[in-house]
Motif scaffolding. Structure first.
Motif, PDB file in Angstrom:
ATOM      1  N   GLY A 113       0.801  -1.218   0.000  1.00 58.53           N
ATOM      2  CA  GLY A 113       0.000   0.000   0.000  1.00 58.53           C
ATOM      3  C   GLY A 113       0.826   1.256   0.000  1.00 58.53           C
ATOM      4  O   GLY A 113       2.042   1.242  -0.231  1.00 58.53           O
ATOM      5  N   ILE A 114       0.132   2.355   0.275  1.00 54.20           N
ATOM      6  CA  ILE A 114       0.731   3.689   0.286  1.00 54.20           C
ATOM      7  C   ILE A 114       0.417   4.354   1.621  1.00 54.20           C
ATOM      8  O   ILE A 114      -0.718   4.285   2.102  1.00 54.20           O
ATOM      9  CB  ILE A 114       0.173   4.539  -0.876  1.00 54.20           C
ATOM     10  N   MET A 115       1.406   4.976   2.216  1.00 58.93           N
ATOM     11  CA  MET A 115       1.209   5.730   3.446  1.00 58.93           C
ATOM     12  C   MET A 115       1.446   7.207   3.161  1.00 58.93           C
ATOM     13  O   MET A 115       2.585   7.628   2.930  1.00 58.93           O
ATOM     14  CB  MET A 115       2.174   5.254   4.541  1.00 58.93           C
ATOM     15  N   LYS A 116       0.391   7.976   3.143  1.00 59.75           N
ATOM     16  CA  LYS A 116       0.499   9.415   2.914  1.00 59.75           C
ATOM     17  C   LYS A 116       1.108  10.089   4.146  1.00 59.75           C
ATOM     18  O   LYS A 116       0.805   9.728   5.285  1.00 59.75           O
ATOM     19  CB  LYS A 116      -0.880  10.009   2.631  1.00 59.75           C
ATOM     20  N   GLY A 117       1.951  11.068   3.898  1.00 60.83           N
ATOM     21  CA  GLY A 117       2.561  11.808   4.999  1.00 60.83           C
ATOM     22  C   GLY A 117       3.670  11.062   5.711  1.00 60.83           C
ATOM     23  O   GLY A 117       4.116  11.489   6.778  1.00 60.83           O
ATOM     24  N   VAL A 118       4.117   9.948   5.134  1.00 62.11           N
ATOM     25  CA  VAL A 118       5.155   9.126   5.759  1.00 62.11           C
ATOM     26  C   VAL A 118       6.365   9.051   4.831  1.00 62.11           C
ATOM     27  O   VAL A 118       6.232   8.675   3.662  1.00 62.11           O
ATOM     28  CB  VAL A 118       4.629   7.706   6.053  1.00 62.11           C
ATOM     29  N   SER A 119       7.529   9.386   5.346  1.00 60.63           N
ATOM     30  CA  SER A 119       8.762   9.255   4.574  1.00 60.63           C
ATOM     31  C   SER A 119       9.333   7.856   4.744  1.00 60.63           C
ATOM     32  O   SER A 119       8.990   7.127   5.685  1.00 60.63           O
ATOM     33  CB  SER A 119       9.793  10.289   5.034  1.00 60.63           C
ATOM     34  N   VAL A 120      10.237   7.477   3.851  1.00 66.59           N
ATOM     35  CA  VAL A 120      10.911   6.185   3.979  1.00 66.59           C
ATOM     36  C   VAL A 120      11.693   6.132   5.284  1.00 66.59           C
ATOM     37  O   VAL A 120      11.669   5.125   6.004  1.00 66.59           O
ATOM     38  CB  VAL A 120      11.836   5.936   2.769  1.00 66.59           C
ATOM     39  N   GLU A 121      12.352   7.229   5.646  1.00 63.69           N
ATOM     40  CA  GLU A 121      13.115   7.246   6.897  1.00 63.69           C
ATOM     41  C   GLU A 121      12.205   7.147   8.113  1.00 63.69           C
ATOM     42  O   GLU A 121      12.578   6.554   9.129  1.00 63.69           O
ATOM     43  CB  GLU A 121      13.977   8.516   6.979  1.00 63.69           C
ATOM     44  N   GLY A 122      11.010   7.720   8.007  1.00 59.83           N
ATOM     45  CA  GLY A 122      10.049   7.591   9.101  1.00 59.83           C
ATOM     46  C   GLY A 122       9.636   6.146   9.317  1.00 59.83           C
ATOM     47  O   GLY A 122       9.518   5.680  10.457  1.00 59.83           O
ATOM     48  N   LEU A 123       9.438   5.424   8.208  1.00 53.04           N
ATOM     49  CA  LEU A 123       9.115   4.005   8.307  1.00 53.04           C
ATOM     50  C   LEU A 123      10.278   3.213   8.896  1.00 53.04           C
ATOM     51  O   LEU A 123      10.088   2.322   9.731  1.00 53.04           O
ATOM     52  CB  LEU A 123       8.767   3.455   6.923  1.00 53.04           C
ATOM     53  N   ILE A 124      11.485   3.538   8.474  1.00 47.57           N
ATOM     54  CA  ILE A 124      12.666   2.835   8.982  1.00 47.57           C
ATOM     55  C   ILE A 124      12.786   3.031  10.486  1.00 47.57           C
ATOM     56  O   ILE A 124      13.028   2.073  11.239  1.00 47.57           O
ATOM     57  CB  ILE A 124      13.940   3.324   8.262  1.00 47.57           C
ATOM     58  N   GLN A 125      12.636   4.263  10.942  1.00 51.40           N
ATOM     59  CA  GLN A 125      12.748   4.526  12.376  1.00 51.40           C
ATOM     60  C   GLN A 125      11.700   3.760  13.181  1.00 51.40           C
ATOM     61  O   GLN A 125      11.965   3.326  14.306  1.00 51.40           O
ATOM     62  CB  GLN A 125      12.612   6.028  12.652  1.00 51.40           C
ATOM     63  N   THR A 126      10.519   3.587  12.594  1.00 54.74           N
ATOM     64  CA  THR A 126       9.449   2.884  13.299  1.00 54.74           C
ATOM     65  C   THR A 126       9.662   1.380  13.297  1.00 54.74           C
ATOM     66  O   THR A 126       9.684   0.733  14.346  1.00 54.74           O
ATOM     67  CB  THR A 126       8.087   3.204  12.666  1.00 54.74           C
ATOM     68  N   MET A 127       9.835   0.802  12.130  1.00 52.10           N
ATOM     69  CA  MET A 127       9.838  -0.651  11.999  1.00 52.10           C
ATOM     70  C   MET A 127      11.211  -1.285  12.169  1.00 52.10           C
ATOM     71  O   MET A 127      11.312  -2.476  12.467  1.00 52.10           O
ATOM     72  CB  MET A 127       9.245  -1.047  10.652  1.00 52.10           C
ATOM     73  N   GLU A 128      12.267  -0.512  11.978  1.00 51.32           N
ATOM     74  CA  GLU A 128      13.610  -1.074  12.079  1.00 51.32           C
ATOM     75  C   GLU A 128      14.367  -0.453  13.253  1.00 51.32           C
ATOM     76  O   GLU A 128      15.580  -0.257  13.196  1.00 51.32           O
ATOM     77  CB  GLU A 128      14.381  -0.833  10.773  1.00 51.32           C
ATOM     78  N   ALA A 129      13.647  -0.183  14.323  1.00 57.69           N
ATOM     79  CA  ALA A 129      14.277   0.409  15.510  1.00 57.69           C
ATOM     80  C   ALA A 129      15.423  -0.473  15.994  1.00 57.69           C
ATOM     81  O   ALA A 129      15.347  -1.693  15.953  1.00 57.69           O
ATOM     82  CB  ALA A 129      13.247   0.578  16.615  1.00 57.69           C
ATOM     83  N   THR A 130      16.482   0.156  16.464  1.00 60.93           N
ATOM     84  CA  THR A 130      17.673  -0.582  16.880  1.00 60.93           C
ATOM     85  C   THR A 130      17.895  -0.563  18.383  1.00 60.93           C
ATOM     86  O   THR A 130      18.891  -1.085  18.862  1.00 60.93           O
ATOM     87  CB  THR A 130      18.927   0.001  16.191  1.00 60.93           C
ATOM     88  N   ASP A 131      16.986   0.041  19.135  1.00 55.67           N
ATOM     89  CA  ASP A 131      17.134   0.034  20.588  1.00 55.67           C
ATOM     90  C   ASP A 131      15.761  -0.013  21.251  1.00 55.67           C
ATOM     91  O   ASP A 131      14.741   0.314  20.649  1.00 55.67           O
ATOM     92  CB  ASP A 131      17.921   1.252  21.085  1.00 55.67           C
ATOM     93  N   TYR A 132      15.763  -0.417  22.496  1.00 56.01           N
ATOM     94  CA  TYR A 132      14.520  -0.637  23.231  1.00 56.01           C
ATOM     95  C   TYR A 132      13.712   0.644  23.389  1.00 56.01           C
ATOM     96  O   TYR A 132      12.498   0.649  23.177  1.00 56.01           O
ATOM     97  CB  TYR A 132      14.832  -1.231  24.600  1.00 56.01           C
ATOM     98  N   ASP A 133      14.359   1.738  23.775  1.00 54.49           N
ATOM     99  CA  ASP A 133      13.634   2.981  24.016  1.00 54.49           C
ATOM    100  C   ASP A 133      12.869   3.433  22.780  1.00 54.49           C
ATOM    101  O   ASP A 133      11.721   3.891  22.874  1.00 54.49           O
ATOM    102  CB  ASP A 133      14.602   4.081  24.469  1.00 54.49           C
TER     103      ASP A 133
END
Length: 277
Positions: A113-133
């Protein structure tokens, strides 16, 4: 084009084809268990005898992952596909399909699909988080997320996930590779590590998952209004799941999880935009 996802997942050690085993559409929408990751994956038997070197996520596999945008969606070529499309409460612009391997507790998913108002980096930060916090700020089911090691372009993590009582919480020891592309897009592969006790002793308080894979790719829309997003996901929960839990996921957990992903991705996108002004 004809789906190459099956070939790719087999190539990274997730073959699960069994003689006489067929896929079926699950009448109670068991595929809604997507709350742990959203996505699809395919059929095969986990290959646990792989060495550390052979288990590395390769350039070729990352190129295949990026090619998910070229895959046909289930409703475009229904012949040979047995997917249930899940519609209730889904975020605008997102479509989800799921299926269960008959006679098993293995679930596979596809999201596009398509996420309006969402950048690729925004998705990366959300789904590919590298720390618990970072992860726990939006995902209350995350009990722990910790990097254990790095190997070539791969990172190895332990991820602890809260499951509803009376189920035991789950433990994932997985490797992940994230590649960014010159066109502003990105692709990632995450999968469980074979023979993971070599890296981390098993805690008996948790059920360790041995069969998990997630493939994801995103790219910016040409008009700059958001991102296109494709994912495949597979998870063997290592136990039968009661019907009441399946129904709860179907009516509550799945829509809530996907909407959280979109909301948090928008938050990260907006925060980055403010920071750049």
């Amino acid at each position: 084009r004809k789906s190459s996802s099956l070939k790719m997942v087999r190539a990274i050690g997730l073959r699960e084809r069994r003689r006489g085993v067929r896929h079926r559409i699950c009448g109670v929408q068991v595929a809604d268990l997507i709350f742990l990751g959203v996505l699809l994956a395919l059929d095969g038997n986990a290959r646990c005898e792989a060495s550390e070197e052979s288990d590395i996520i390769t350039d070729e596999q990352m190129a295949e992952c990026k090619g998910l945008f070229d895959e046909e969606l289930p409703d475009v070529s229904p012949t040979g596909h047995q997917w249930t499309e899940l519609k209730r409460g889904m975020p605008e612009g997102m479509r989800v399909w799921g299926q269960q391997v008959e006679g098993t507790d293995v679930f596979t998913f596809r999201v596009a699909g398509i996420m309006k108002g969402v950048s690729v980096e925004g998705l990366i930060q959300t789904m590919e988080a590298t720390d618990y916090d970072q992860r726990s700020s939006w995902d209350a089911s995350c009990l722990k997320l910790e990097k254990l090691a790095s190997q070539n372009n791969n990172d190895i993590f332990v991820w602890l996930v809260d499951f509803p009582w009376p189920l035991f919480d789950r433990e994932y020891v997985m490797r992940r590779r994230l590649d960014r592309h010159d066109d502003g897009g990105a692709a990632s592969i995450s999968r469980t590590v074979p023979n993971s006790t070599r890296l981390l002793q098993h805690d008996p308080q948790f059920v360790r998952i041995h069969d998990f894979v997630q493939l994801a790719t995103a790219r910016p829309l040409e008009d700059g209004s958001g991102s296109a997003f494709h994912l495949f996901y597979r998870n063997n929960f290592e136990a039968p799941l009661p019907l009441w839990l399946v129904n709860w996921f179907s009516t509550t957990a799945l829509p809530a999880y996907l909407n959280k992903i979109k909301k948090q991705s928008i938050h990260f996108t907006q925060a980055a935009s403010v920071g750049n002004t």
